[in-house]
Enzyme design. Sequence first.
Site, mmCIF file in Angstrom:
data_model
loop_
_atom_site.group_PDB
_atom_site.id
_atom_site.type_symbol
_atom_site.label_atom_id
_atom_site.label_comp_id
_atom_site.label_asym_id
_atom_site.label_seq_id
_atom_site.Cartn_x
_atom_site.Cartn_y
_atom_site.Cartn_z
ATOM 1 N N LYS A 17 -67.823 -12.341 5.285
ATOM 2 C CA LYS A 17 -68.719 -11.393 5.776
ATOM 3 C C LYS A 17 -68.156 -9.976 5.093
ATOM 4 C CE LYS A 17 -72.192 -11.628 9.118
ATOM 5 N NZ LYS A 17 -72.889 -12.614 9.006
ATOM 6 N N THR A 21 -69.828 -16.968 9.287
ATOM 7 C CA THR A 21 -69.393 -15.605 8.952
ATOM 8 C C THR A 21 -69.942 -14.640 9.943
ATOM 9 O OG1 THR A 21 -71.805 -15.153 8.258
ATOM 10 C CG2 THR A 21 -70.055 -16.092 6.791
ATOM 11 N N ARG A 46 -60.469 23.705 -23.340
ATOM 12 C CA ARG A 46 -61.762 22.965 -22.991
ATOM 13 C C ARG A 46 -61.432 22.619 -21.370
ATOM 14 N NH1 ARG A 46 -61.486 16.367 -24.493
ATOM 15 N NH2 ARG A 46 -59.545 16.124 -23.470
ATOM 16 N N VAL A 79 -56.770 12.993 -22.087
ATOM 17 C CA VAL A 79 -56.713 12.240 -20.976
ATOM 18 C C VAL A 79 -55.766 11.263 -20.911
ATOM 19 C CG1 VAL A 79 -58.453 10.961 -19.289
ATOM 20 C CG2 VAL A 79 -59.451 12.992 -20.546
ATOM 21 N N GLN A 80 -55.825 10.456 -22.006
ATOM 22 C CA GLN A 80 -54.783 9.319 -22.169
ATOM 23 C C GLN A 80 -53.452 9.727 -21.674
ATOM 24 O OE1 GLN A 80 -57.318 9.863 -24.177
ATOM 25 N NE2 GLN A 80 -58.130 8.110 -24.993
ATOM 26 N N HIS A 108 -67.694 15.083 -19.113
ATOM 27 C CA HIS A 108 -67.664 16.214 -20.262
ATOM 28 C C HIS A 108 -68.498 17.470 -19.916
ATOM 29 C CE1 HIS A 108 -66.259 13.078 -23.125
ATOM 30 N NE2 HIS A 108 -67.554 12.382 -22.847
HETATM 31 O O1 LIG Z 1 -59.139 13.209 -23.928
HETATM 32 C C1 LIG Z 1 -59.657 12.672 -24.652
HETATM 33 N N1 LIG Z 1 -59.492 11.318 -25.106
HETATM 34 C C2 LIG Z 1 -60.506 10.794 -26.065
HETATM 35 O O2 LIG Z 1 -60.271 9.589 -26.136
HETATM 36 C C3 LIG Z 1 -61.837 11.614 -26.370
HETATM 37 N N2 LIG Z 1 -62.397 11.252 -26.929
HETATM 38 C C4 LIG Z 1 -63.468 12.502 -27.166
HETATM 39 O O3 LIG Z 1 -64.463 12.275 -27.668
HETATM 40 N N3 LIG Z 1 -63.009 13.330 -26.140
HETATM 41 C C5 LIG Z 1 -61.851 12.840 -25.859
HETATM 42 N N4 LIG Z 1 -61.204 13.447 -24.992
#
Ligand SMILES: O=c1[nH]c(=O)c2[nH]c(=O)[nH]c2[nH]1
Length: 307
Positions: A13, A61, A180, A235-236, A264
Amino acid sequence: MADRLELQGRHGKSRVRVSRVWRRPAAAGGHVIVEWNVAVSVVSDRLPSYTSDDNSAIVATDSIKNTVYVKAKECTEIVSMEEFAVILGRHFTSLYPQVSEATVTIAERPWERVVVDGKPHSHGFKLGVEKHVTEVIVKKSGNLLINSGIQGYSLLKTTQSGFEKFVRDRYTLLPDTRERIVATEVTAWWRYPFEHVSQIPSKSFCFTQRYQDVKKVLADTFFGPPDVGVYSPSVQNTLYLMAKEVLNRFPDIASVQLRMPNLHFIPVNLGNKENPGLVKFADDVYLPTDEPHGTIEATVSRPKSKL
Ligand SMILES: O=c1[nH]c(=O)c2[nH]c(=O)[nH]c2[nH]1
């Protein structure tokens, strides 16, 4: 020919909504309320109902749903949702001989105690945003897997973020930048190391507290110190540092999976031939959008021990 078909099935459920209140006196911290959205799914050794009119092995269930309320009633002491999921998983796999495995998924509605005139209220709550979630798989043997996580954890910083020196070829338009906005909505999952019901610590370990602590480590690492922050080159990289810090700080977390969409904030530059520079971007006016958005995710685990 048909006899050789293989059949795998499960049933249960979903969206069973249950709320439980524990009425502690104000002096003991006040009332506690949880609101849970529970899904239970069981795997059965016997599946005659799929291939015939024999329903004798089915736990309805509807009964599964009722059990959620019975077990909530029986929890006279405060339990975390991980513990509640284990209680349910244990119940279905031990009561019914044919049930070999149960998966219990719970998402908590984030009711948070309100603070009035600087004092935590004894019985007043408001709804927060990000959600605590868990998925617990319990086998008949008592072996289990506990994964918990956060959903919808929106974080943003207005500076200390850039992205540069990436692949530049005929498809590239994005300029390098060291300034940014970075915004994301974190989904995190982590795995606890408990592999059997007997390993689950008693009261000294609180899953709910651990959730709060992980959340704080993720945010603190994302933002850096309050006055200066910390520079994020991508970001990675920030995602990796966040996951690494969780593993550093909590030895009882075995692995962390993070999903961090790059939401973005596009610089606004408006103008044409007659009206050049109508809006000239100076790190001030942005067009926020999540469509499309970057998708960035990774799982970070401790190396397997070489015993
Ligand atoms: O931090 C980011 N990683 C990305 O892989 C990426 N690709 C992108 O266009 N902007 C960004 N910014």
